[in-house]
Design a protein around this motif. Structure first.
Motif, mmCIF file in Angstrom:
data_model
loop_
_atom_site.group_PDB
_atom_site.id
_atom_site.type_symbol
_atom_site.label_atom_id
_atom_site.label_comp_id
_atom_site.label_asym_id
_atom_site.label_seq_id
_atom_site.Cartn_x
_atom_site.Cartn_y
_atom_site.Cartn_z
ATOM 1 N N GLY A 41 0.813 -1.202 0.000
ATOM 2 C CA GLY A 41 0.000 0.000 0.000
ATOM 3 C C GLY A 41 0.850 1.256 0.000
ATOM 4 N N PHE A 42 0.170 2.392 -0.036
ATOM 5 C CA PHE A 42 0.857 3.687 -0.030
ATOM 6 C C PHE A 42 0.088 4.649 0.866
ATOM 7 C CE2 PHE A 42 -2.178 3.715 -3.533
ATOM 8 C CZ PHE A 42 -2.836 4.937 -3.394
ATOM 9 N N GLY A 43 0.796 5.660 1.343
ATOM 10 C CA GLY A 43 0.180 6.671 2.170
ATOM 11 C C GLY A 43 0.019 7.975 1.415
ATOM 12 N N VAL A 44 -1.153 8.588 1.526
ATOM 13 C CA VAL A 44 -1.358 9.967 1.081
ATOM 14 C C VAL A 44 -0.945 10.807 2.282
ATOM 15 C CG1 VAL A 44 -3.021 11.646 0.196
ATOM 16 C CG2 VAL A 44 -3.244 9.221 -0.403
ATOM 17 N N THR A 45 0.214 11.424 2.208
ATOM 18 C CA THR A 45 0.941 11.894 3.383
ATOM 19 C C THR A 45 0.305 13.107 4.059
ATOM 20 O OG1 THR A 45 2.366 13.413 2.141
ATOM 21 C CG2 THR A 45 3.086 11.089 2.303
ATOM 22 N N THR A 46 0.841 13.415 5.234
ATOM 23 C CA THR A 46 0.395 14.612 5.945
ATOM 24 C C THR A 46 0.700 15.869 5.141
ATOM 25 O OG1 THR A 46 2.495 14.708 7.164
ATOM 26 C CG2 THR A 46 0.662 13.537 8.213
ATOM 27 N N ARG A 111 0.493 -3.885 -9.176
ATOM 28 C CA ARG A 111 1.235 -4.725 -8.226
ATOM 29 C C ARG A 111 0.428 -5.955 -7.828
ATOM 30 N NH1 ARG A 111 4.798 -1.768 -3.556
ATOM 31 N NH2 ARG A 111 5.823 -0.177 -4.819
ATOM 32 N N THR A 112 -0.845 -5.771 -7.580
ATOM 33 C CA THR A 112 -1.680 -6.863 -7.084
ATOM 34 C C THR A 112 -2.256 -7.719 -8.204
ATOM 35 O OG1 THR A 112 -3.667 -5.456 -7.081
ATOM 36 C CG2 THR A 112 -2.329 -5.507 -5.061
ATOM 37 N N GLY A 113 -2.247 -7.175 -9.436
ATOM 38 C CA GLY A 113 -2.838 -7.900 -10.555
ATOM 39 C C GLY A 113 -4.350 -7.936 -10.517
ATOM 40 N N VAL A 114 -4.957 -7.020 -9.760
ATOM 41 C CA VAL A 114 -6.412 -7.000 -9.589
ATOM 42 C C VAL A 114 -6.954 -5.640 -10.008
ATOM 43 C CG1 VAL A 114 -8.327 -7.239 -7.965
ATOM 44 C CG2 VAL A 114 -6.259 -8.629 -7.668
ATOM 45 N N SER A 115 -7.868 -5.629 -10.974
ATOM 46 C CA SER A 115 -8.508 -4.388 -11.372
ATOM 47 C C SER A 115 -9.429 -3.906 -10.261
ATOM 48 C CB SER A 115 -9.304 -4.612 -12.661
ATOM 49 O OG SER A 115 -9.980 -3.439 -13.045
ATOM 50 N N GLU A 116 -9.446 -2.595 -10.011
ATOM 51 C CA GLU A 116 -10.221 -2.011 -8.913
ATOM 52 C C GLU A 116 -9.931 -2.762 -7.601
ATOM 53 O OE1 GLU A 116 -14.367 -1.377 -9.794
ATOM 54 O OE2 GLU A 116 -13.798 0.417 -10.920
ATOM 55 N N THR A 117 -8.655 -2.876 -7.298
ATOM 56 C CA THR A 117 -8.182 -3.596 -6.114
ATOM 57 C C THR A 117 -8.954 -3.161 -4.864
ATOM 58 O OG1 THR A 117 -5.953 -3.667 -7.062
ATOM 59 C CG2 THR A 117 -6.158 -4.107 -4.701
ATOM 60 N N PRO A 118 -9.587 -4.089 -4.143
ATOM 61 C CA PRO A 118 -10.222 -3.718 -2.871
ATOM 62 C C PRO A 118 -9.155 -3.292 -1.868
ATOM 63 C CG PRO A 118 -11.004 -5.853 -3.642
ATOM 64 C CD PRO A 118 -9.814 -5.507 -4.476
ATOM 65 N N VAL A 119 -9.376 -2.148 -1.221
ATOM 66 C CA VAL A 119 -8.389 -1.627 -0.284
ATOM 67 C C VAL A 119 -9.053 -1.220 1.027
ATOM 68 C CG1 VAL A 119 -6.804 -0.801 -2.066
ATOM 69 C CG2 VAL A 119 -8.604 0.728 -1.216
ATOM 70 N N ALA A 120 -8.234 -1.150 2.059
ATOM 71 C CA ALA A 120 -8.617 -0.483 3.293
ATOM 72 C C ALA A 120 -8.096 0.942 3.198
ATOM 73 C CB ALA A 120 -8.016 -1.195 4.493
ATOM 74 N N CYS A 146 -13.389 -0.028 -3.423
ATOM 75 C CA CYS A 146 -12.960 -0.441 -4.759
ATOM 76 C C CYS A 146 -13.074 0.724 -5.735
ATOM 77 C CB CYS A 146 -13.815 -1.602 -5.264
ATOM 78 S SG CYS A 146 -13.792 -3.066 -4.202
ATOM 79 N N GLY A 147 -12.029 0.952 -6.517
ATOM 80 C CA GLY A 147 -12.044 1.992 -7.528
ATOM 81 C C GLY A 147 -11.501 3.303 -7.001
ATOM 82 N N VAL A 148 -10.791 4.032 -7.857
ATOM 83 C CA VAL A 148 -10.081 5.215 -7.405
ATOM 84 C C VAL A 148 -11.019 6.345 -6.987
ATOM 85 C CG1 VAL A 148 -9.791 6.245 -9.701
ATOM 86 C CG2 VAL A 148 -8.098 6.697 -7.896
ATOM 87 N N ASP A 149 -12.173 6.482 -7.632
ATOM 88 C CA ASP A 149 -13.099 7.542 -7.229
ATOM 89 C C ASP A 149 -13.596 7.322 -5.804
ATOM 90 O OD1 ASP A 149 -12.887 8.891 -9.653
ATOM 91 O OD2 ASP A 149 -14.550 7.802 -10.558
ATOM 92 N N VAL A 187 -3.376 9.348 5.099
ATOM 93 C CA VAL A 187 -4.388 8.322 4.834
ATOM 94 C C VAL A 187 -3.712 7.170 4.102
ATOM 95 C CG1 VAL A 187 -6.601 7.761 3.786
ATOM 96 C CG2 VAL A 187 -6.211 10.059 4.709
ATOM 97 N N GLY A 188 -3.743 5.989 4.704
ATOM 98 C CA GLY A 188 -3.125 4.815 4.110
ATOM 99 C C GLY A 188 -4.086 4.085 3.196
ATOM 100 N N ILE A 189 -3.592 3.690 2.025
ATOM 101 C CA ILE A 189 -4.366 2.913 1.056
ATOM 102 C C ILE A 189 -3.676 1.557 0.948
ATOM 103 C CG2 ILE A 189 -5.354 2.875 -1.254
ATOM 104 C CD1 ILE A 189 -6.075 5.373 0.447
ATOM 105 N N GLN A 190 -4.352 0.508 1.399
ATOM 106 C CA GLN A 190 -3.672 -0.785 1.566
ATOM 107 C C GLN A 190 -4.570 -1.917 1.073
ATOM 108 O OE1 GLN A 190 -2.769 -1.586 5.664
ATOM 109 N NE2 GLN A 190 -0.972 -2.822 5.158
#
Length: 365
Positions: A41-46, A111-120, A146-149, A187-190
């Motif tokens: 995952g990645f963080g949308v930083t402070t 990275r995950t090989g999954v379209s619209e990867t489900p994330v926390a 799921c999904g960037v929007d 905000v972490g996207i994982q």
């Protein structure tokens, strides 16, 4: 002067302990660097949060509310923050910030090989690092997004959560910790784990602080059942030295937290089939988790509170690591019901087991 990054991946060399990731995600970056199995995952930083607040003109309103929060009661806080929260949820993102979020989510899909990867989508505040404070249960986490929007909407919701009544009323040793400074929110996207079972474990006994024990609670499905306290979990106590299971308490589980495809969200759903009467963890899995807990405690050098999940394929994943706060930190107070704390719920459940056991002994005499 180099601009602080808006995006920082968990496996970036500069991520472990980086303040731009807030307390929770910086800790996960440390775990990633230590070789633990942390979902990517990645963080949308402070820095991204502060850029958004300044660019939209919301920073001044936020500062005004923080200054007033220590002098307001709970109902006043709710009314005072309506305009600010609405602004955070609707004000436009800068073109640069939105583009970076979209590019990073696309990279996670690759990275995950999954379209619209489900994330926390996970709040990770700077204020989580305050000495004597545990913000567990105060900030927002959204599962199976799921999904960037949808991810962007929930990033905004996490930012807005900085100004929720539970957070602004939080007290540490009689002081309002959040209102005392200009704390930011990463905000972490994982990637979500398709959890077969999940739960929490402490590298000491949360009832009495005994460091020779590892105590865990577990349930079928996502760990929300344990964290929220609305599913009675299985409980295991392991000797940290001998790795012997000293105590196990399992109960029939009739409901589980999982993704409800029809509703498009995580929900508490009825359980069916053999799993209802079957322990969610085998003895082998309990001991594997206990070994992992020992490893993490050695790495961190102090007792830890660990959230974990076991995937449907049997893979153990580390979801969160934080210092144990009940025995090692000072008493905290909140205007919000203290029972909302996940740690306090675990303590209450273990205390309830002890009381019931003593009552049963008394009846048998």
């Amino acid at each position: 002067m180099t601009q602080a990054p808006y995006i920082l991946w968990l496996d970036d060399a500069s991520a472990p302990g980086n303040a731009l990731l807030g307390g929770k995600f910086a800790s996960l970056a440390h775990s990633t660097a230590a070789g633990l199995a942390v979902p990517p995952g990645f963080g949308v930083t402070t820095a991204a949060y502060r850029h958004f607040m300044a660019a939209t003109g919301l920073a001044e309103e936020a500062a005004r509310i923080r200054a007033r929060a220590p002098h307001m009661v709970l109902n006043e806080i709710k009314g005072e923050t309506v305009k600010l929260v609405e602004g955070i949820k609707t004000a436009p993102l800068s073109t640069e910030l939105e583009a970076q979020i979209r590019e990073s989510y696309a990279a996670l899909e690759k990275r995950t090989g999954v379209s619209e990867t489900p994330v926390a989508v996970r709040s990770s505040g700077e204020s989580e690092d305050l000495e004597g404070a545990s913000f567990a249960g105060q900030y927002e986490t959204y599962l199976w997004i799921c999904g960037v929007d949808a991810v962007i909407r929930h990033i905004r919701a996490c930012w807005a959560g900085m100004f929720g009544d539970a957070v602004l009323s939080y007290r540490v040793d009689g002081a309002n910790a959040v209102a005392a400074g200009d704390f930011g929110m990463c905000v972490g996207i994982q990637q979500m784990v398709q959890a077969r079972a999940a739960g929490v474990m402490f590298t000491l006994n949360p009832l009495n602080g005994d460091r020779s024990k590892i105590v865990m609670e577990a349930c079928w499905g996502l760990g929300e059942g344990v964290v929220k306290g609305d599913i009675t979990p299985a409980q295991f106590t392991v000797d940290k030295v001998t790795l012997e299971i000293l105590d196990r308490k399992t109960v029939a589980q009739t409901e589980t937290y999982c993704f409800d495809a029809a509703a498009g969200e995580v929900a508490l759903m009825p359980m069916e089939g053999e799993r209802c009467q079957t322990p969610c963890l085998s003895d082998e899995q309990v001991l594997e988790l206990a070994k992992l807990a020992k490893q993490i405690e050695r790495q961190r050098g102090a007792p830890q509170d660990i959230e974990w999940a076991v995937s449907e394929r049997g893979e153990v994943r580390v979801l969160q690591v934080r210092p144990e706060t009940v025995w090692s930190r000072r008493e905290t107070k909140s205007l919000v019901d203290a029972e909302q704390s996940p740690v306090n719920r675990v303590l209450a459940r273990f205390a309830g087991v002890k009381v019931a056991a003593k009552a049963a002994q008394g009846e048998s005499r």
